[in-house]
Design a protein around this motif. Structure first.
Motif, PDB file in Angstrom:
ATOM      1  N   HIS A  66     -18.143 -57.147 -40.485  1.00  0.00           N
ATOM      2  CA  HIS A  66     -19.198 -56.142 -40.661  1.00  0.00           C
ATOM      3  C   HIS A  66     -18.733 -54.738 -40.272  1.00  0.00           C
ATOM      4  N   ALA A  67     -17.438 -54.543 -40.121  1.00  0.00           N
ATOM      5  CA  ALA A  67     -16.921 -53.277 -39.618  1.00  0.00           C
ATOM      6  C   ALA A  67     -17.383 -52.079 -40.440  1.00  0.00           C
ATOM      7  N   ARG A  68     -17.610 -52.267 -41.748  1.00  0.00           N
ATOM      8  CA  ARG A  68     -18.017 -51.150 -42.618  1.00  0.00           C
ATOM      9  C   ARG A  68     -19.493 -51.192 -42.972  1.00  0.00           C
ATOM     10  N   ASP A  69     -20.236 -52.084 -42.314  1.00  0.00           N
ATOM     11  CA  ASP A  69     -21.635 -52.294 -42.699  1.00  0.00           C
ATOM     12  C   ASP A  69     -22.653 -51.764 -41.696  1.00  0.00           C
ATOM     13  N   TRP A  70     -22.202 -51.237 -40.553  1.00  0.00           N
ATOM     14  CA  TRP A  70     -23.151 -50.811 -39.531  1.00  0.00           C
ATOM     15  C   TRP A  70     -23.896 -49.545 -39.951  1.00  0.00           C
ATOM     16  N   GLN A  71     -25.154 -49.475 -39.560  1.00  0.00           N
ATOM     17  CA  GLN A  71     -25.884 -48.204 -39.583  1.00  0.00           C
ATOM     18  C   GLN A  71     -26.176 -47.846 -38.127  1.00  0.00           C
ATOM     19  N   TRP A  72     -26.145 -46.539 -37.815  1.00  0.00           N
ATOM     20  CA  TRP A  72     -26.246 -46.184 -36.405  1.00  0.00           C
ATOM     21  C   TRP A  72     -27.159 -44.994 -36.171  1.00  0.00           C
ATOM     22  N   GLN A  73     -27.525 -44.828 -34.906  1.00  0.00           N
ATOM     23  CA  GLN A  73     -28.365 -43.739 -34.454  1.00  0.00           C
ATOM     24  C   GLN A  73     -27.776 -43.170 -33.165  1.00  0.00           C
ATOM     25  N   TRP A  74     -27.780 -41.846 -33.071  1.00  0.00           N
ATOM     26  CA  TRP A  74     -27.319 -41.168 -31.848  1.00  0.00           C
ATOM     27  C   TRP A  74     -28.483 -40.304 -31.364  1.00  0.00           C
ATOM     28  N   GLN A  75     -29.084 -40.662 -30.241  1.00  0.00           N
ATOM     29  CA  GLN A  75     -30.214 -39.909 -29.706  1.00  0.00           C
ATOM     30  C   GLN A  75     -30.024 -39.673 -28.218  1.00  0.00           C
ATOM     31  N   LEU A  76     -30.020 -38.390 -27.838  1.00  0.00           N
ATOM     32  CA  LEU A  76     -29.877 -38.012 -26.431  1.00  0.00           C
ATOM     33  C   LEU A  76     -31.065 -37.227 -25.913  1.00  0.00           C
ATOM     34  N   THR A  77     -31.966 -36.794 -26.787  1.00  0.00           N
ATOM     35  CA  THR A  77     -33.123 -36.016 -26.349  1.00  0.00           C
ATOM     36  C   THR A  77     -34.405 -36.644 -26.870  1.00  0.00           C
ATOM     37  N   GLY A  78     -35.470 -36.499 -26.097  1.00  0.00           N
ATOM     38  CA  GLY A  78     -36.774 -37.019 -26.485  1.00  0.00           C
ATOM     39  C   GLY A  78     -36.894 -38.506 -26.234  1.00  0.00           C
ATOM     40  N   PRO A  79     -38.126 -39.033 -26.264  1.00  0.00           N
ATOM     41  CA  PRO A  79     -38.329 -40.479 -26.120  1.00  0.00           C
ATOM     42  C   PRO A  79     -37.579 -41.222 -27.219  1.00  0.00           C
ATOM     43  N   VAL A  80     -36.920 -42.298 -26.860  1.00  0.00           N
ATOM     44  CA  VAL A  80     -36.133 -43.047 -27.844  1.00  0.00           C
ATOM     45  C   VAL A  80     -37.058 -43.670 -28.879  1.00  0.00           C
ATOM     46  N   ASP A  81     -36.768 -43.409 -30.146  1.00  0.00           N
ATOM     47  CA  ASP A  81     -37.514 -44.020 -31.240  1.00  0.00           C
ATOM     48  C   ASP A  81     -36.899 -45.382 -31.535  1.00  0.00           C
ATOM     49  N   VAL A  82     -37.515 -46.428 -31.004  1.00  0.00           N
ATOM     50  CA  VAL A  82     -36.950 -47.773 -31.136  1.00  0.00           C
ATOM     51  C   VAL A  82     -37.165 -48.348 -32.528  1.00  0.00           C
ATOM     52  N   THR A  83     -37.946 -47.649 -33.376  1.00  0.00           N
ATOM     53  CA  THR A  83     -38.230 -48.160 -34.716  1.00  0.00           C
ATOM     54  C   THR A  83     -37.219 -47.693 -35.755  1.00  0.00           C
ATOM     55  N   VAL A  84     -36.281 -46.817 -35.368  1.00  0.00           N
ATOM     56  CA  VAL A  84     -35.294 -46.317 -36.323  1.00  0.00           C
ATOM     57  C   VAL A  84     -34.520 -47.487 -36.917  1.00  0.00           C
ATOM     58  N   ASP A  85     -34.337 -47.431 -38.232  1.00  0.00           N
ATOM     59  CA  ASP A  85     -33.712 -48.523 -38.969  1.00  0.00           C
ATOM     60  C   ASP A  85     -32.194 -48.442 -38.833  1.00  0.00           C
ATOM     61  N   ALA A  86     -31.676 -48.851 -37.684  1.00  0.00           N
ATOM     62  CA  ALA A  86     -30.248 -48.797 -37.424  1.00  0.00           C
ATOM     63  C   ALA A  86     -29.841 -50.011 -36.604  1.00  0.00           C
ATOM     64  N   ASP A  87     -28.587 -50.396 -36.742  1.00  0.00           N
ATOM     65  CA  ASP A  87     -28.054 -51.532 -35.994  1.00  0.00           C
ATOM     66  C   ASP A  87     -27.581 -51.132 -34.606  1.00  0.00           C
ATOM     67  N   VAL A  88     -27.054 -49.904 -34.490  1.00  0.00           N
ATOM     68  CA  VAL A  88     -26.376 -49.454 -33.282  1.00  0.00           C
ATOM     69  C   VAL A  88     -27.052 -48.179 -32.784  1.00  0.00           C
ATOM     70  N   PHE A  89     -27.322 -48.111 -31.472  1.00  0.00           N
ATOM     71  CA  PHE A  89     -27.943 -46.943 -30.857  1.00  0.00           C
ATOM     72  C   PHE A  89     -27.025 -46.413 -29.765  1.00  0.00           C
ATOM     73  N   LEU A  90     -26.622 -45.144 -29.876  1.00  0.00           N
ATOM     74  CA  LEU A  90     -25.834 -44.461 -28.855  1.00  0.00           C
ATOM     75  C   LEU A  90     -26.790 -43.574 -28.071  1.00  0.00           C
ATOM     76  N   LEU A  91     -26.951 -43.858 -26.768  1.00  0.00           N
ATOM     77  CA  LEU A  91     -28.027 -43.264 -25.976  1.00  0.00           C
ATOM     78  C   LEU A  91     -27.532 -42.752 -24.627  1.00  0.00           C
ATOM     79  N   ASP A  92     -28.361 -41.919 -24.016  1.00  0.00           N
ATOM     80  CA  ASP A  92     -28.160 -41.429 -22.658  1.00  0.00           C
ATOM     81  C   ASP A  92     -28.612 -42.519 -21.686  1.00  0.00           C
ATOM     82  N   PRO A  93     -27.726 -43.068 -20.865  1.00  0.00           N
ATOM     83  CA  PRO A  93     -28.121 -44.172 -20.001  1.00  0.00           C
ATOM     84  C   PRO A  93     -29.025 -43.768 -18.846  1.00  0.00           C
TER      85      PRO A  93
END
Length: 297
Positions: A66-93
């Motif tokens: 699946h190396a070329r099949d991921w969809q991702w989201q990068w969010q560092l500001t605001g409440p995290v939108d958990v409904t975004v249609d992505a497989d991978v979330f890069l976030l502020d811990p």
């Protein structure tokens, strides 16, 4: 991360629908790197009325099929939108809550925490743990942020290990190393390519010891050397700045490349990046919840 724009912006199967951009005002303000701190409050036990958040039992897997099949989201500001249609979330811990990570994990999302490893902010609760000897010059465009002497592993490792443990405690299974290219900047220390290479490899090993999958943010000149040590790459603006081809060692090894552009038309840059095998999105520099992903082939 040489360009000044980088200093402001930072410091990675269902069919996915492209979200609309209708009536949205695009913001172009600077993004400053996420502050990663160790806070006992964030690690406090869950309330008795809530189901406890259990950290992942192993590093996040990245199946090569699946190396070329991921969809991702990068969010560092605001409440995290958990409904975004992505497989991978890069976030502020730090600012991402255990409730948010729990909701994402319930949706089988892969969670990556962004940790600054080559810098610290003077207002962070763990800033006093860095000895004066490892504190370098200020990072241009980022208030109160200073470089660290990455040669001093004995001094840095305990603090960075606790930052990684914070990620584990919040339910992340992977960590992306930010500011991992100090040797390219005026830090106040005579850092070399080899100094940085050793430091980054030590961090990848540390992440694995703590059951986290390691990822590399930018640092294009070292990608060819570091691709065997890391599980994925995150890149900013390789189309605008050039150098997308330098990320091919990850692609050739069937490892994900999560790529973002902050300007331009996805209909144009997606042709290049999807062709390379990247998971690409268009984002505002504020890195809020809005995104426009490239369609998968």
């Amino acid at each position: 991360m040489p360009p000044a724009t980088r200093e402001l912006s930072m410091r990675m199967r269902p069919a996915w629908a492209v979200p609309p951009r209708a009536a949205r005002v695009r913001r172009r303000g600077p993004h400053r790197g996420v502050a990663v701190v160790l806070s006992a409050l964030l690690l406090a036990p869950a309330s008795a009325c809530q189901e406890p958040i259990v950290p992942p039992g192993a590093p996040t897997p990245w199946p090569s099929a699946h190396a070329r099949d991921w969809q991702w989201q990068w969010q560092l500001t605001g409440p995290v939108d958990v409904t975004v249609d992505a497989d991978v979330f890069l976030l502020d811990p730090v600012h991402t809550t255990s409730t948010e990570t729990g909701a994402l994990r319930a949706r089988n999302r892969r969670l990556v925490c962004q940790v600054r490893v080559g810098t610290y902010a003077t207002g962070e609760p763990d800033a006093s743990r860095f000895p004066a000897a490892v504190r370098g010059t200020a990072v241009p465009g980022r208030a109160s942020t200073r470089w660290l002497d990455v040669r001093r592993w004995d001094s840095l490792e305990p603090v960075l290990a606790d930052r990684f443990r914070l990620c584990r405690g919040k339910g992340f299974g992977a960590v992306a190393l930010d500011d991992a290219d100090a040797y390219l900047h005026r830090t106040g220390f005579p850092l070399t390519f080899d100094d940085q290479l050793l430091f980054n490899r030590r961090l990848a090993e540390l992440a694995r010891r703590l059951d986290l999958s390691p990822g590399l943010i930018d640092d294009l000149p070292q990608v060819a050397a570091l691709a065997p040590d890391f599980d994925f790459a995150v890149n900013q603006e390789c189309v605008r700045r050039g150098g997308c081809d330098k990320l091919l060692p990850f692609v050739d090894a069937d490892k994900p490349v999560f790529h973002v552009e902050y300007t331009g038309d996805p209909a144009r840059f997606c042709v290049t990046t999807v062709g390379y095998g990247f998971a690409s999105i268009l984002k505002d520099r504020t890195l809020d919840a809005w995104r426009e992903p490239c369609a998968l082939p």
